[in-house]
Design a protein around this motif. Sequence first.
Motif, PDB file in Angstrom:
ATOM      1  N   ARG A 279       0.844  -1.183   0.000  1.00 37.29           N
ATOM      2  CA  ARG A 279       0.000   0.000   0.000  1.00 37.29           C
ATOM      3  C   ARG A 279       0.881   1.235   0.000  1.00 37.29           C
ATOM      4  N   GLY A 280       0.835   1.974  -1.088  1.00 36.94           N
ATOM      5  CA  GLY A 280       1.620   3.187  -1.198  1.00 36.94           C
ATOM      6  C   GLY A 280       0.833   4.400  -0.771  1.00 36.94           C
ATOM      7  N   GLY A 281       1.367   5.583  -1.061  1.00 37.77           N
ATOM      8  CA  GLY A 281       0.691   6.819  -0.723  1.00 37.77           C
ATOM      9  C   GLY A 281      -0.666   6.919  -1.377  1.00 37.77           C
ATOM     10  N   GLY A 282      -1.678   7.292  -0.588  1.00 36.05           N
ATOM     11  CA  GLY A 282      -3.025   7.389  -1.120  1.00 36.05           C
ATOM     12  C   GLY A 282      -3.694   6.055  -1.320  1.00 36.05           C
ATOM     13  N   GLY A 283      -3.052   4.967  -0.850  1.00 33.80           N
ATOM     14  CA  GLY A 283      -3.647   3.639  -0.970  1.00 33.80           C
ATOM     15  C   GLY A 283      -3.433   2.959  -2.300  1.00 33.80           C
ATOM     16  N   VAL A 284      -2.610   3.551  -3.182  1.00 33.28           N
ATOM     17  CA  VAL A 284      -2.391   2.935  -4.491  1.00 33.28           C
ATOM     18  C   VAL A 284      -1.446   1.749  -4.353  1.00 33.28           C
ATOM     19  N   ALA A 285      -1.402   0.918  -5.384  1.00 32.37           N
ATOM     20  CA  ALA A 285      -0.579  -0.290  -5.377  1.00 32.37           C
ATOM     21  C   ALA A 285       0.859   0.046  -5.751  1.00 32.37           C
ATOM     22  N   ALA A 286       1.785  -0.238  -4.834  1.00 32.50           N
ATOM     23  CA  ALA A 286       3.217  -0.151  -5.120  1.00 32.50           C
ATOM     24  C   ALA A 286       3.722  -1.574  -5.300  1.00 32.50           C
ATOM     25  N   LEU A 287       4.353  -1.858  -6.429  1.00 30.86           N
ATOM     26  CA  LEU A 287       4.723  -3.218  -6.803  1.00 30.86           C
ATOM     27  C   LEU A 287       6.212  -3.459  -6.633  1.00 30.86           C
ATOM     28  N   PHE A 288       6.544  -4.650  -6.093  1.00 23.19           N
ATOM     29  CA  PHE A 288       7.921  -5.107  -5.946  1.00 23.19           C
ATOM     30  C   PHE A 288       7.991  -6.540  -6.456  1.00 23.19           C
ATOM     31  N   VAL A 289       9.091  -6.882  -7.138  1.00 21.10           N
ATOM     32  CA  VAL A 289       9.259  -8.228  -7.678  1.00 21.10           C
ATOM     33  C   VAL A 289      10.585  -8.801  -7.205  1.00 21.10           C
ATOM     34  N   ARG A 290      10.632 -10.124  -7.143  1.00 20.75           N
ATOM     35  CA  ARG A 290      11.863 -10.806  -6.747  1.00 20.75           C
ATOM     36  C   ARG A 290      11.847 -12.204  -7.338  1.00 20.75           C
ATOM     37  N   GLY A 291      12.988 -12.626  -7.873  1.00 19.25           N
ATOM     38  CA  GLY A 291      13.117 -13.959  -8.417  1.00 19.25           C
ATOM     39  C   GLY A 291      13.982 -14.833  -7.532  1.00 19.25           C
ATOM     40  N   ALA A 292      14.507 -15.909  -8.118  1.00 19.27           N
ATOM     41  CA  ALA A 292      15.330 -16.832  -7.355  1.00 19.27           C
ATOM     42  C   ALA A 292      16.625 -16.171  -6.901  1.00 19.27           C
ATOM     43  N   GLN A 293      17.136 -15.243  -7.674  1.00 20.00           N
ATOM     44  CA  GLN A 293      18.381 -14.557  -7.350  1.00 20.00           C
ATOM     45  C   GLN A 293      18.139 -13.052  -7.285  1.00 20.00           C
ATOM     46  N   GLY A 294      19.006 -12.380  -6.547  1.00 26.87           N
ATOM     47  CA  GLY A 294      18.949 -10.926  -6.522  1.00 26.87           C
ATOM     48  C   GLY A 294      17.984 -10.387  -5.483  1.00 26.87           C
ATOM     49  N   PRO A 295      17.960  -9.053  -5.320  1.00 27.04           N
ATOM     50  CA  PRO A 295      17.126  -8.420  -4.304  1.00 27.04           C
ATOM     51  C   PRO A 295      15.713  -8.155  -4.813  1.00 27.04           C
ATOM     52  N   TRP A 296      14.892  -7.602  -3.907  1.00 22.94           N
ATOM     53  CA  TRP A 296      13.609  -7.057  -4.344  1.00 22.94           C
ATOM     54  C   TRP A 296      13.871  -5.888  -5.298  1.00 22.94           C
ATOM     55  N   ARG A 297      13.013  -5.743  -6.273  1.00 19.49           N
ATOM     56  CA  ARG A 297      13.134  -4.628  -7.210  1.00 19.49           C
ATOM     57  C   ARG A 297      11.797  -3.893  -7.277  1.00 19.49           C
ATOM     58  N   ALA A 298      11.879  -2.581  -7.075  1.00 19.62           N
ATOM     59  CA  ALA A 298      10.673  -1.757  -7.122  1.00 19.62           C
ATOM     60  C   ALA A 298      10.240  -1.557  -8.569  1.00 19.62           C
ATOM     61  N   GLU A 299       8.933  -1.670  -8.808  1.00 22.21           N
ATOM     62  CA  GLU A 299       8.412  -1.474 -10.159  1.00 22.21           C
ATOM     63  C   GLU A 299       7.270  -0.466 -10.181  1.00 22.21           C
ATOM     64  N   GLY A 300       7.390   0.537  -9.290  1.00 19.34           N
ATOM     65  CA  GLY A 300       6.523   1.695  -9.385  1.00 19.34           C
ATOM     66  C   GLY A 300       5.190   1.558  -8.684  1.00 19.34           C
ATOM     67  N   SER A 301       4.521   2.720  -8.547  1.00 18.77           N
ATOM     68  CA  SER A 301       3.167   2.793  -8.004  1.00 18.77           C
ATOM     69  C   SER A 301       2.193   2.993  -9.149  1.00 18.77           C
ATOM     70  N   HIS A 302       0.994   2.438  -8.979  1.00 24.50           N
ATOM     71  CA  HIS A 302       0.051   2.414 -10.088  1.00 24.50           C
ATOM     72  C   HIS A 302      -1.338   2.793  -9.601  1.00 24.50           C
ATOM     73  N   ALA A 303      -2.088   3.420 -10.477  1.00 23.52           N
ATOM     74  CA  ALA A 303      -3.393   3.977 -10.126  1.00 23.52           C
ATOM     75  C   ALA A 303      -4.443   2.880 -10.044  1.00 23.52           C
ATOM     76  N   ILE A 304      -4.237   1.994  -9.095  1.00 23.92           N
ATOM     77  CA  ILE A 304      -5.215   0.967  -8.788  1.00 23.92           C
ATOM     78  C   ILE A 304      -5.099   0.720  -7.289  1.00 23.92           C
TER      79      ILE A 304
END
Length: 678
Positions: free
Chosen positions: A479-504
Amino acid sequence: MRAEPAGPPVDPSTPLALPAAAMPPAPWVEPPLGEQERARAERNPFSEHREIALGARVAVFAAPGDGAGAAGAAGASGAAGASGAAGAPGAVGAPGAVGAPGAVGAPGAVGAPGAAAVGAFAVHEDLGVVGPLKLPAGFTWVGLAGQRDDAVHVATPDGALHRAADVRAALRPDGFERRGSVAGATAWDAAGGLIAAAAGERVSVSADEGRTFTSAVVAPGKPVRAVLVRPDGALVALVAAAEAPARGRPASPARAAPPARPAAPDTFISSDRGQTWARSTFQPRAVERAGSWIWNGDPVCPAVLSRDGRAWTRAARADLLHGLPTFGAALHLSDAIRAREAGALRSALVPPAPEPPPRGAAAVGREPPCKDDDAGAGGVIGGLMGGYGVSCEGALCLLAGLPPRPPPTRTWLAAFGDGLCDPARVPPGAACAAHLARPPTFAVVDQRAGAVTPVAAPEGCAQPVALRNAAGVGLLVCRGGGGVAALFVRGAQGPWRAEGSHAIPADAVEHLAAAPDGTLLLVGPTPPASAPRREPLPLLVRSPLPLGAPQAWRRVVVPDGVAALPAPGGAALLVSSPADSAGGRLDVSLDRPGHPALVLARAVEVSQNLTKVEVQGGRVRFRVLPKPAPELLGKRWLSLSGPRDERWHVLTHGGALVPEAPPPETPADERRFGPAGR
């Protein structure tokens, strides 16, 4: 009519095929697991773990094959094995207790698949899940005790004691230092500032975290089978008792004597840190320690050593102990975000030992068998499920369906149940997990090897809302600012990666679907088919780009939308039904990144109920469920257990739904009627 793209004319009766994808598959895509691997992958990797040590703020868990025993079981019928003594050399006990074949930590013990790969883990009141711990090889016991913190103490078969300052130090192979030793130790326990070990007829006690020990004889000539330490310093020892005489007729020369019955051990108590011991005035049939409770382990007829360390009370309520959640709940992995209130766990201090009984009310003598006067709590569990009535028409029935669940892959991102919420911030009736003071720990699970790697929540995600998996990548919705969806992804290797906030709205994200090339589609809330006015269907679509790629997601809004699917190349297949058609018509289009929407079919006539849509081999397929006869309308004709004459239909170039031709090898009856639920 269908809007035809430029090109040579095609037969309108042939199945429509989606255009080829312009993007290559995502580099992180993992293939689905095979059928045999799927069954194993769906198991909880911590299902065999048991609590082997409990402290004031920490608990340690291990599985069979990890080299340690279950904590605190001085067991029925005199079984030894108190507080993690399982696997101690030479211990004697009932089947399944200390040293028994297959017991936790016993030599040659065999665990569940993947148990050894998971290893021992700890759950800390403040830190959450910590692991895997690097405990000394071949350990026979683990305990938690310390003057200021729950230091981790580990005993090895040679009687040596090793100490790590805390669970974080226990993550390192060099985090343990050797302390003192107790030669021939067969049972250990620790709580508060004391560590105790039983060897022969003696109990040795350390008050300086294992540096030095002092020992005393408990009962001359009788070996100590278990020792229990309460956080306030009270000690209980169980010593071997003479075997009870056998029941039955005396033996004759022609018949062997019946075997003697194993007798319950004798219970001794020390109130001066093990310097002197006295036989308890009450002799329970079994003894175990659960935090601050040293008791008979019987919730129906409890007998608990009271706070004074001498008298046993029958007035203690077992629900005070068993009604509290345990640290073990935090090890349950799932896609759900779960939390609990801070300070609500059962520990070595909570609940405290009960008050002494009134004068003359203490339990004394040998404990008689428990008389359970409960007449039985029979009753009906659950209730009848409501009928599965039909409240949709034609294409609108797609709103009740779900996108196909992505098949499991080797990598699975999951959440531990160790989140914390602040009770003061939780409104009445609200979910604790929606008001986190600390997000849960997450885990990268290798479902093929059974290994679990804990990872912290990503920075910038104080309030995770949903976790989904597809094609080998985990998607965390915060839950990002204003309640919008902030997305993070992560695979088998590497850290979490931010993929932005979206108007949903973050709380509105429900389902995740994936195309074989890694195209992802997040579906927002679907309106009910019976709603008088349907809101547009909100979607988020991710192109098959590297993790963390900017502009990987785009928002798509489908007016009158009833279904959506990801399609290769970052596309989304959109299905809508005009509001004025009442489900009698549908439109199908393809939304592609960087291109205008491609209309595949318009005003397709729908005469039956559509329950599912999918893309298979580039073809668009709908599962069709015939409508009931008029006399059955309003009745429970759509049942989970009853026959469902569903058949797959394909969308043609001419904009029609026609029955799909079965493969040539299909049996004749299935070719004629179609298999139910196909």
